[in-house]
Design an enzyme around this catalytic site. Structure first.
Site, mmCIF file in Angstrom:
data_model
loop_
_atom_site.group_PDB
_atom_site.id
_atom_site.type_symbol
_atom_site.label_atom_id
_atom_site.label_comp_id
_atom_site.label_asym_id
_atom_site.label_seq_id
_atom_site.Cartn_x
_atom_site.Cartn_y
_atom_site.Cartn_z
ATOM 1 N N LYS A 1 -49.140 83.083 99.096
ATOM 2 C CA LYS A 1 -47.666 84.020 99.216
ATOM 3 C C LYS A 1 -47.642 85.059 98.072
ATOM 4 C CE LYS A 1 -42.912 84.416 99.705
ATOM 5 N NZ LYS A 1 -41.548 83.727 100.178
ATOM 6 N N ARG B 1 -46.493 92.077 104.167
ATOM 7 C CA ARG B 1 -45.400 90.989 103.743
ATOM 8 C C ARG B 1 -44.824 90.666 104.996
ATOM 9 N NH1 ARG B 1 -41.421 90.098 98.596
ATOM 10 N NH2 ARG B 1 -40.213 88.357 99.477
ATOM 11 N N ASN C 1 -43.381 86.456 108.205
ATOM 12 C CA ASN C 1 -42.228 86.083 109.116
ATOM 13 C C ASN C 1 -43.135 85.594 110.371
ATOM 14 O OD1 ASN C 1 -39.798 87.290 107.701
ATOM 15 N ND2 ASN C 1 -40.977 88.908 107.885
ATOM 16 N N HIS D 1 -35.575 81.885 113.129
ATOM 17 C CA HIS D 1 -34.145 82.105 112.615
ATOM 18 C C HIS D 1 -33.221 82.252 113.603
ATOM 19 C CE1 HIS D 1 -35.690 83.947 108.304
ATOM 20 N NE2 HIS D 1 -35.231 82.938 108.460
#
Length: 357
Positions: A217, A231, A235, A242
């Site tokens: 990370k 980045r 996700n 989510h």
């Protein structure tokens, strides 16, 4: 075991020597006052150990209720007011001692109080150790909508003490483990296969696995701190994950589903979408569906629930120009960002995930 990362603006440390690093930073920092944010659980189970290891440093304790519902504007305002009432100023320091809710909320409060004060993260859950505490993303929810309000602001230090994991319920451990699995999917098959086993504190490699996840990370967020490109790979599994989490927050009692459990389902769905749109191997799809299901608790979403979950996708933070963007894989460690997917493909993914073998 002790390991250390020196970034441009903050350090990350794990293991027994991290206590020495924390005390050195606190004694050398010359902050006017130090506040420690906890929730009910970390105040009971983790704060005594934290306080015992401080070397002559006075702190003010702030506490919030445990759970995702504390990541709200109401609790943000309460903490701003408490900081002000207890003499917090621009030279104060906030230490976030807790899981992802505490580090997300505490980082946001610190980054906005008096236009920004310094903060440190001391993650106490596996989820926060390998993910939430690292990378400078801070924020709160907007009702049932996850992480809609926030800023990117790096902590001055991150100190990881794996012994805090002994305080976790099993589901919390699983929740964090799924983020380690995610790091494997976006980086390399060897690490992925090492992590794709039922989580256990008795795993002799757990500290090393945590550190490898931290390295993955940290490398990603250092290369792309504001999520313009690489980045976004963090996700993977989170777009639908989510949305599932938001749906459950809206329909069930709090703590019905954990973040990592929703992400585990989201990764299973994303693997199917990767197969039909990016050529991800069918044999790997079937293999990793089975392994994910061995770790992820069973939840069933009927067609009505699936439709509502899809409706939550329009609030995903990766969206732009009215498009819902997915992170998918062509192979392990080979990602494709900003993919558009149809609703029918999502229904098909749910059918695949929920079908019995």
């Amino acid at each position: 075991m002790s390991y250390f990362i020196e970034n441009t603006d903050h350090t990350i440390s794990i293991g027994p020597q991290a206590w020495t690093g924390l005390n050195n930073q606190l004694n050398q920092g010359q902050w006017s006052s130090i506040f420690v944010l906890t929730d009910e659980a970390t105040f009971k189970f983790c704060y005594p150990e934290f306080k015992k290891n401080l070397e002559g440093i006075d702190v003010n304790v702030l506490s919030i209720p445990q759970g995702e519902h504390s990541k709200s504007i109401e609790w943000t305002q309460k903490l701003w007011e408490e900081l002000a009432n207890k003499g917090g100023d621009r030279k104060s320091l906030m230490i976030n001692l807790g899981g992802g809710v505490v580090t997300d909320l505490g980082g946001f409060v610190a980054s906005t109080f008096r236009r920004g004060i310094d903060y440190l993260n001391i993650p106490t859950t596996l989820l926060s150790m390998v993910d939430a505490a690292i990378g400078g993303k801070t924020g709160i929810d907007l009702g049932a909508l996850k992480n809609q309000i926030g800023v990117v602001a790096q902590p001055k230090g991150i100190y990881i003490f794996p012994e805090f994991l002994a305080t976790l319920p099993e589901r919390e451990l699983t929740s964090g483990w799924m983020e380690m699995v995610k790091h494997g999917f976006i980086s390399n098959k060897k690490y992925l296969d090492t992590c794709l086993v039922p989580p256990s504190l008795h795993n002799v490699e757990i500290a090393e696995l945590i550190w490898e996840s931290v390295l993955i990370k940290n490398q990603v967020v250092t290369e792309d701190p504001y999520e313009y490109g690489r980045r976004k790979t963090l996700n993977f599994g989170h777009t639908l994950g989510h949305a599932i989490e938001s749906y459950c927050l809206d329909h069930y009692p709090k703590e019905y589903i954990k973040h990592g459990e929703a992400v585990g389902i989201g990764m299973g769905l994303a693997l199917y979408l990767s197969h039909i749109t990016q050529g991800f191997s069918e044999s790997l799809l079937i293999e990793y569906k089975r392994k994910l299901k061995e770790i992820t608790p069973s939840f069933y979403f009927d067609i009505s629930a699936q439709q509502e979950i899809i409706s939550f996708l329009k609030h995903d933070k990766k969206n732009s120009h009215g498009r819902i963007n997915f992170v998918l894989l062509s192979d392990i460690g080979k990602y494709v960002i900003d993919c558009q997917i149809t609703n029918q493909e999502i229904f098909d993914a749910f059918n695949f995930w929920q079908a019995t073998e």
